[in-house]
Design a protein around this motif. Sequence first.
Motif, PDB file in Angstrom:
ATOM      1  N   VAL A  72     116.069  -2.810 -21.318  1.00  0.00           N
ATOM      2  CA  VAL A  72     115.519  -2.947 -19.852  1.00  0.00           C
ATOM      3  C   VAL A  72     114.552  -1.943 -19.712  1.00  0.00           C
ATOM      4  N   ILE A  73     113.162  -2.366 -19.389  1.00  0.00           N
ATOM      5  CA  ILE A  73     112.789  -1.146 -18.466  1.00  0.00           C
ATOM      6  C   ILE A  73     112.090  -1.729 -17.346  1.00  0.00           C
ATOM      7  N   ALA A  74     112.356  -0.302 -16.204  1.00  0.00           N
ATOM      8  CA  ALA A  74     110.837  -0.372 -15.004  1.00  0.00           C
ATOM      9  C   ALA A  74     110.199  -0.486 -15.152  1.00  0.00           C
ATOM     10  N   GLY A  75     109.731  -1.054 -13.918  1.00  0.00           N
ATOM     11  CA  GLY A  75     108.554  -1.613 -13.854  1.00  0.00           C
ATOM     12  C   GLY A  75     107.694  -1.128 -12.518  1.00  0.00           C
ATOM     13  N   ASN A  76     107.813   0.325 -12.212  1.00  0.00           N
ATOM     14  CA  ASN A  76     107.735   1.068 -10.807  1.00  0.00           C
ATOM     15  C   ASN A  76     107.127   2.844 -11.535  1.00  0.00           C
ATOM     16  N   ILE A  77     106.658   2.566 -13.282  1.00  0.00           N
ATOM     17  CA  ILE A  77     106.914   3.995 -13.289  1.00  0.00           C
ATOM     18  C   ILE A  77     104.796   5.063 -13.275  1.00  0.00           C
ATOM     19  N   SER A  78     105.420   5.610 -13.127  1.00  0.00           N
ATOM     20  CA  SER A  78     103.984   6.298 -13.224  1.00  0.00           C
ATOM     21  C   SER A  78     104.332   7.905 -13.388  1.00  0.00           C
ATOM     22  N   PRO A  79     102.928   7.737 -14.550  1.00  0.00           N
ATOM     23  CA  PRO A  79     102.161   7.486 -15.621  1.00  0.00           C
ATOM     24  C   PRO A  79     102.952   6.057 -15.889  1.00  0.00           C
ATOM     25  N   ILE A  80     102.142   5.005 -16.343  1.00  0.00           N
ATOM     26  CA  ILE A  80     102.691   3.795 -16.924  1.00  0.00           C
ATOM     27  C   ILE A  80     102.664   4.152 -18.419  1.00  0.00           C
ATOM     28  N   ASP A  81     101.781   5.556 -18.574  1.00  0.00           N
ATOM     29  CA  ASP A  81     101.287   5.486 -19.961  1.00  0.00           C
ATOM     30  C   ASP A  81     102.831   5.743 -20.696  1.00  0.00           C
ATOM     31  N   VAL A  82     103.720   6.293 -19.582  1.00  0.00           N
ATOM     32  CA  VAL A  82     105.338   6.820 -20.791  1.00  0.00           C
ATOM     33  C   VAL A  82     105.936   5.430 -21.246  1.00  0.00           C
ATOM     34  N   ILE A  83     106.011   4.689 -21.014  1.00  0.00           N
ATOM     35  CA  ILE A  83     106.053   3.336 -21.723  1.00  0.00           C
ATOM     36  C   ILE A  83     105.293   2.558 -21.740  1.00  0.00           C
ATOM     37  N   THR A  84     104.122   2.576 -22.177  1.00  0.00           N
ATOM     38  CA  THR A  84     103.308   1.176 -22.814  1.00  0.00           C
ATOM     39  C   THR A  84     103.350   0.521 -24.253  1.00  0.00           C
ATOM     40  N   GLU A 104     114.946   3.662  -9.743  1.00  0.00           N
ATOM     41  CA  GLU A 104     116.450   4.235  -9.767  1.00  0.00           C
ATOM     42  C   GLU A 104     117.440   3.111  -9.757  1.00  0.00           C
ATOM     43  N   ASP A 105     117.598   1.685  -9.497  1.00  0.00           N
ATOM     44  CA  ASP A 105     117.987   1.075  -9.713  1.00  0.00           C
ATOM     45  C   ASP A 105     118.303   0.779 -11.325  1.00  0.00           C
ATOM     46  N   LEU A 106     117.611   0.680 -11.968  1.00  0.00           N
ATOM     47  CA  LEU A 106     118.122   1.149 -13.009  1.00  0.00           C
ATOM     48  C   LEU A 106     119.048   1.942 -13.503  1.00  0.00           C
ATOM     49  N   ALA A 107     118.741   3.174 -12.572  1.00  0.00           N
ATOM     50  CA  ALA A 107     119.356   4.494 -13.231  1.00  0.00           C
ATOM     51  C   ALA A 107     121.436   4.568 -12.279  1.00  0.00           C
ATOM     52  N   THR A 108     120.787   3.590 -11.599  1.00  0.00           N
ATOM     53  CA  THR A 108     122.480   3.785 -10.664  1.00  0.00           C
ATOM     54  C   THR A 108     123.313   2.620 -11.695  1.00  0.00           C
ATOM     55  N   PRO A 115     116.762   8.832 -12.380  1.00  0.00           N
ATOM     56  CA  PRO A 115     115.788   7.737 -12.810  1.00  0.00           C
ATOM     57  C   PRO A 115     115.751   7.177 -13.662  1.00  0.00           C
ATOM     58  N   THR A 116     116.023   6.544 -14.434  1.00  0.00           N
ATOM     59  CA  THR A 116     115.573   6.374 -15.581  1.00  0.00           C
ATOM     60  C   THR A 116     114.363   4.917 -16.063  1.00  0.00           C
ATOM     61  N   CYS A 117     113.560   5.359 -17.183  1.00  0.00           N
ATOM     62  CA  CYS A 117     112.257   4.307 -17.571  1.00  0.00           C
ATOM     63  C   CYS A 117     112.876   3.604 -18.300  1.00  0.00           C
ATOM     64  N   CYS A 118     114.052   3.306 -19.292  1.00  0.00           N
ATOM     65  CA  CYS A 118     114.338   2.540 -19.905  1.00  0.00           C
ATOM     66  C   CYS A 118     115.384   2.531 -20.689  1.00  0.00           C
ATOM     67  N   VAL A 119     115.944   2.021 -20.751  1.00  0.00           N
ATOM     68  CA  VAL A 119     117.885   1.209 -21.257  1.00  0.00           C
ATOM     69  C   VAL A 119     117.802   0.414 -22.372  1.00  0.00           C
ATOM     70  N   LEU A 120     117.961   0.404 -23.047  1.00  0.00           N
ATOM     71  CA  LEU A 120     118.714  -0.639 -24.523  1.00  0.00           C
ATOM     72  C   LEU A 120     120.013  -0.645 -24.411  1.00  0.00           C
ATOM     73  N   VAL A 121     120.190  -2.112 -24.418  1.00  0.00           N
ATOM     74  CA  VAL A 121     121.692  -2.846 -23.707  1.00  0.00           C
ATOM     75  C   VAL A 121     121.869  -2.469 -25.945  1.00  0.00           C
TER      76      VAL A 121
END
Length: 157
Positions: A72-84, A104-108, A115-121
């Motif tokens: 699950v990846i957050a869509g509002n990451i800036s700069p986007i290069d972090v998760i490309t 923010e919702d992903l971190a909660t 705030p978390t960029c991405c998580v792996l379930v």
Amino acid sequence: MGSDSEVEKTQQKEKERKKMLAIAPIAKPLAGKKLSKKTLKLVRKASEQKCLKRGVKEVVKSIRRGHKGLCVIAGNISPIDVITHVPILCEEAEIPYVYVSSKEDLATAGATKRPTCCVLVLTKPTKGELAIEEQEKMKADYSQIVSDVSELTSSLF
């Protein structure tokens, strides 16, 4: 009294609109409201069961080690290069992935304040075992969301 609720509604709509504007152009497949809510619930359950990897570094390490799950990846990451590079790794490892609107919702949902960029379930916990009943329930929720994500992905391509 009635005007206060209207003001709150307009403020909430404005906040939601700003959230949608902050989403990166590569955020596809982006989960809708319903799928996003289900996905975040799954993330919350996974964090309670210790079946969750948080952050880009941990997620990439887990994918390279061959762990399977839902990314699950957050869509509002800036700069986007972090998760490309994360979606490419997921596709190579045949791991389903989906974007949600807010880090923010992903971190909660993942039980962290940061705030978390991405998580792996993960499908099973890294240490120990789950009770059979909990494992079955988790697997059912996971399967449902993975099928929804697959359907969403197939509609894109």
